[in-house]
Design an enzyme around this catalytic site. Structure first.
Site, PDB file in Angstrom:
ATOM      1  N   SER A  19       0.807  -1.227   0.000  1.00  0.00           N
ATOM      2  CA  SER A  19       0.000   0.000   0.000  1.00  0.00           C
ATOM      3  C   SER A  19       0.841   1.278   0.000  1.00  0.00           C
ATOM      4  CB  SER A  19      -0.965  -0.005   1.190  1.00  0.00           C
ATOM      5  OG  SER A  19      -1.908  -1.038   1.014  1.00  0.00           O
ATOM      6  N   THR A  69      -5.502  -3.639   7.678  1.00  0.00           N
ATOM      7  CA  THR A  69      -5.392  -4.970   7.100  1.00  0.00           C
ATOM      8  C   THR A  69      -5.399  -6.022   8.208  1.00  0.00           C
ATOM      9  OG1 THR A  69      -4.170  -6.295   5.490  1.00  0.00           O
ATOM     10  CG2 THR A  69      -2.851  -4.868   6.909  1.00  0.00           C
ATOM     11  N   LYS A  73      -9.570  -5.753  10.624  1.00  0.00           N
ATOM     12  CA  LYS A  73     -10.686  -5.105   9.915  1.00  0.00           C
ATOM     13  C   LYS A  73     -11.974  -5.115  10.728  1.00  0.00           C
ATOM     14  CE  LYS A  73      -8.866  -6.000   5.284  1.00  0.00           C
ATOM     15  NZ  LYS A  73      -9.101  -6.548   3.938  1.00  0.00           N
ATOM     16  N   GLY A 137     -15.767 -19.542  -0.338  1.00  0.00           N
ATOM     17  CA  GLY A 137     -15.370 -19.067   0.990  1.00  0.00           C
ATOM     18  C   GLY A 137     -16.412 -18.134   1.580  1.00  0.00           C
ATOM     19  N   GLY A 139     -15.472 -16.360   4.699  1.00  0.00           N
ATOM     20  CA  GLY A 139     -14.747 -15.652   5.759  1.00  0.00           C
ATOM     21  C   GLY A 139     -14.711 -14.162   5.464  1.00  0.00           C
ATOM     22  N   GLY A 140     -13.747 -13.488   6.071  1.00  0.00           N
ATOM     23  CA  GLY A 140     -13.647 -12.041   5.934  1.00  0.00           C
ATOM     24  C   GLY A 140     -13.470 -11.585   4.497  1.00  0.00           C
ATOM     25  N   ALA A 141     -12.667 -12.308   3.728  1.00  0.00           N
ATOM     26  CA  ALA A 141     -12.405 -11.883   2.349  1.00  0.00           C
ATOM     27  C   ALA A 141     -13.687 -11.899   1.531  1.00  0.00           C
ATOM     28  CB  ALA A 141     -11.342 -12.788   1.722  1.00  0.00           C
ATOM     29  N   TYR A 231      -2.463 -12.805  -4.241  1.00  0.00           N
ATOM     30  CA  TYR A 231      -1.505 -12.622  -5.335  1.00  0.00           C
ATOM     31  C   TYR A 231      -0.160 -13.182  -4.899  1.00  0.00           C
ATOM     32  CZ  TYR A 231      -0.179  -8.545  -2.564  1.00  0.00           C
ATOM     33  OH  TYR A 231       0.216  -7.727  -1.546  1.00  0.00           O
ATOM     34  N   GLY A 252      -4.991 -11.401  -7.449  1.00  0.00           N
ATOM     35  CA  GLY A 252      -5.625 -10.314  -6.708  1.00  0.00           C
ATOM     36  C   GLY A 252      -4.872  -8.997  -6.723  1.00  0.00           C
TER      37      GLY A 252
HETATM   38  P1  ATR Z   1     -10.209 -14.392   5.557  1.00  0.00           P
HETATM   39  O1  ATR Z   1     -10.427 -13.201   6.427  1.00  0.00           O
HETATM   40  O2  ATR Z   1      -8.899 -14.402   4.835  1.00  0.00           O
HETATM   41  O3  ATR Z   1     -11.354 -14.684   4.647  1.00  0.00           O
HETATM   42  P2  ATR Z   1     -11.133 -16.424   7.337  1.00  0.00           P
HETATM   43  O4  ATR Z   1     -12.207 -15.525   7.843  1.00  0.00           O
HETATM   44  O5  ATR Z   1     -10.416 -17.298   8.292  1.00  0.00           O
HETATM   45  O6  ATR Z   1     -10.026 -15.611   6.578  1.00  0.00           O
HETATM   46  O7  ATR Z   1     -11.792 -17.324   6.189  1.00  0.00           O
HETATM   47  C1  ATR Z   1     -11.066 -18.251   5.500  1.00  0.00           C
HETATM   48  C2  ATR Z   1     -11.985 -18.921   4.474  1.00  0.00           C
HETATM   49  O8  ATR Z   1     -11.247 -19.954   3.806  1.00  0.00           O
HETATM   50  C3  ATR Z   1     -13.184 -19.609   5.088  1.00  0.00           C
HETATM   51  O9  ATR Z   1     -14.256 -19.566   4.189  1.00  0.00           O
HETATM   52  C4  ATR Z   1     -12.666 -21.040   5.267  1.00  0.00           C
HETATM   53  O10 ATR Z   1     -13.672 -22.021   5.368  1.00  0.00           O
HETATM   54  P3  ATR Z   1     -14.414 -22.286   6.780  1.00  0.00           P
HETATM   55  O11 ATR Z   1     -15.419 -21.201   6.932  1.00  0.00           O
HETATM   56  O12 ATR Z   1     -14.994 -23.617   6.620  1.00  0.00           O
HETATM   57  O13 ATR Z   1     -13.309 -22.236   7.828  1.00  0.00           O
HETATM   58  C5  ATR Z   1     -11.898 -21.202   3.987  1.00  0.00           C
HETATM   59  N1  ATR Z   1     -10.859 -22.257   4.056  1.00  0.00           N
HETATM   60  C6  ATR Z   1      -9.714 -22.247   4.765  1.00  0.00           C
HETATM   61  N2  ATR Z   1      -8.998 -23.382   4.536  1.00  0.00           N
HETATM   62  C7  ATR Z   1      -9.733 -24.116   3.656  1.00  0.00           C
HETATM   63  C8  ATR Z   1      -9.544 -25.381   3.022  1.00  0.00           C
HETATM   64  N3  ATR Z   1      -8.442 -26.129   3.247  1.00  0.00           N
HETATM   65  N4  ATR Z   1     -10.506 -25.804   2.168  1.00  0.00           N
HETATM   66  C9  ATR Z   1     -11.613 -25.064   1.943  1.00  0.00           C
HETATM   67  N5  ATR Z   1     -11.846 -23.875   2.505  1.00  0.00           N
HETATM   68  C10 ATR Z   1     -10.918 -23.398   3.351  1.00  0.00           C
END
Ligand code: ATR
Length: 287
Positions: A19, A69, A73, A137, A139-141, A231, A252
């Site tokens: 950044s 970051t 967040k 996914g 999660g946060g992303a 990325y 990304g």
């Molecule tokens: P971020 O903020 O980077 O999104 P996060 O909130 O921990 O990090 O979310 C990680 C995402 O990757 C989640 O959707 C996670 O699935 P779960 O909700 O079941 O934990 C997914 N993830 C992580 N490792 C994985 C794997 N080996 N196979 C599939 N999904 C995975």
């Protein structure tokens, strides 16, 4: 001469953040006088770190804003007095603007989703309207991008996640927006996501865990666009998978530059040209 306005990216770790480079390029290009640095926050001291940065001290002027970051967040979301609608949907903030109390207090935004959509539509040249999109996914992303994705009015968005309940929660939070935008939105398990997707977006951390892409290549239509939010080496596995299945892969890095441009606009009211900055960044780090 007045001192440049101060900004920083706050995280832990933060030393690898691109950044400062991106914002220095934006500032040069637009003639904006800003000084943008890196700020490492202790894991248990985010609020205090940001407040001290905002306040300034004997050597440093008060700062005007910051990017936030991993892993802060969600705390940044709590710290904002006011938030954009897209930050409310994401329940996370990556951009703080230190507005005064008289102006309403600190403003929190989330520019990740707008950055992703702009990269897909403007840089990759794929109009999302009417497309079938698979978001991997929950999660946060993924939470950071779902709202702006819906606003681009694809035909369908399927959120597939390893843990079903997290995908269901994320989708539920976005149901009203999806209905307003006329988008069919649903949550599924990784095995039940179906096929026929024009665009797949990887928001999982699977590659960081050394795991392979958690869906079969048959989910894609030929020539689909496959975007990883990561990325560098973290994106290599996904991009290889995309190539193996006849998809157009995209890392990304474009999203990174575009989300930065959105933050720059939130702070300065000026929109930089992202193209030359992305090209410079690619030259520097490859990919
Ligand atoms: P971020 O903020 O980077 O999104 P996060 O909130 O921990 O990090 O979310 C990680 C995402 O990757 C989640 O959707 C996670 O699935 P779960 O909700 O079941 O934990 C997914 N993830 C992580 N490792 C994985 C794997 N080996 N196979 C599939 N999904 C995975």
């Amino acid at each position: 001469m007045t001192a440049p306005d101060r900004y920083a990216v706050v995280g832990n770790p933060v030393e690898h953040s691109r950044s400062p480079f991106i914002h220095a390029e934006f500032a040069r290009q637009t003639g904006q006088a800003i000084d943008y640095g890196r700020l490492l926050s202790p894991l248990d001291g985010f609020a205090a770190t940001v407040r001290a940065f905002a306040a300034g001290d004997a050597q440093h002027a008060a700062a005007r804003g910051c990017n936030v970051t991993v892993p802060f967040k969600f705390e940044a979301f709590e710290l904002a007095a006011r938030r954009s609608a897209r930050a409310e949907l994401a329940q996370a903030v990556n951009t703080l603007r230190f507005d005064s109390e008289a102006e309403g207090g600190w403003f929190g935004d989330n520019t990740d989703g707008a950055g992703l959509v702009r990269d897909i539509t403007e840089r990759a040249g794929v109009d999302l309207a009417g497309r079938r999109v698979l978001l991997l996914g929950a999660g946060g992303a993924s939470a950071g991008v779902l709202g702006p994705l819906l606003l681009a009015r694809p035909k369908r968005v399927v959120v597939a996640n390893r843990t079903d309940s997290k995908a269901a929660d994320l989708v539920e939070r976005h149901f009203n927006l999806a209905a307003e935008c006329g988008v069919a939105l649903r949550a599924t398990s990784l095995t039940g996501c179906g096929t026929g997707f024009d665009v797949i977006i990887n928001g999982t951390a699977a590659s960081l865990a050394g795991a392979s892409v958690p869906v079969p290549g048959s989910v894609l239509v030929p020539g689909a666009l496959a975007v990883d939010m990561m990325y560098g080496p973290a994106a290599h596995g996904f991009l290889q998978w995309a190539a193996d299945h006849g998809a157009r892969g995209r890392d990304g890095l474009g999203m990174l530059v575009e989300q930065a441009a959105e933050s720059f606009f939130a702070w300065r009211g000026v929109r930089p040209d992202t193209r030359p900055v992305l090209a410079l960044l690619r030259e520097r780090i490859g990919g």
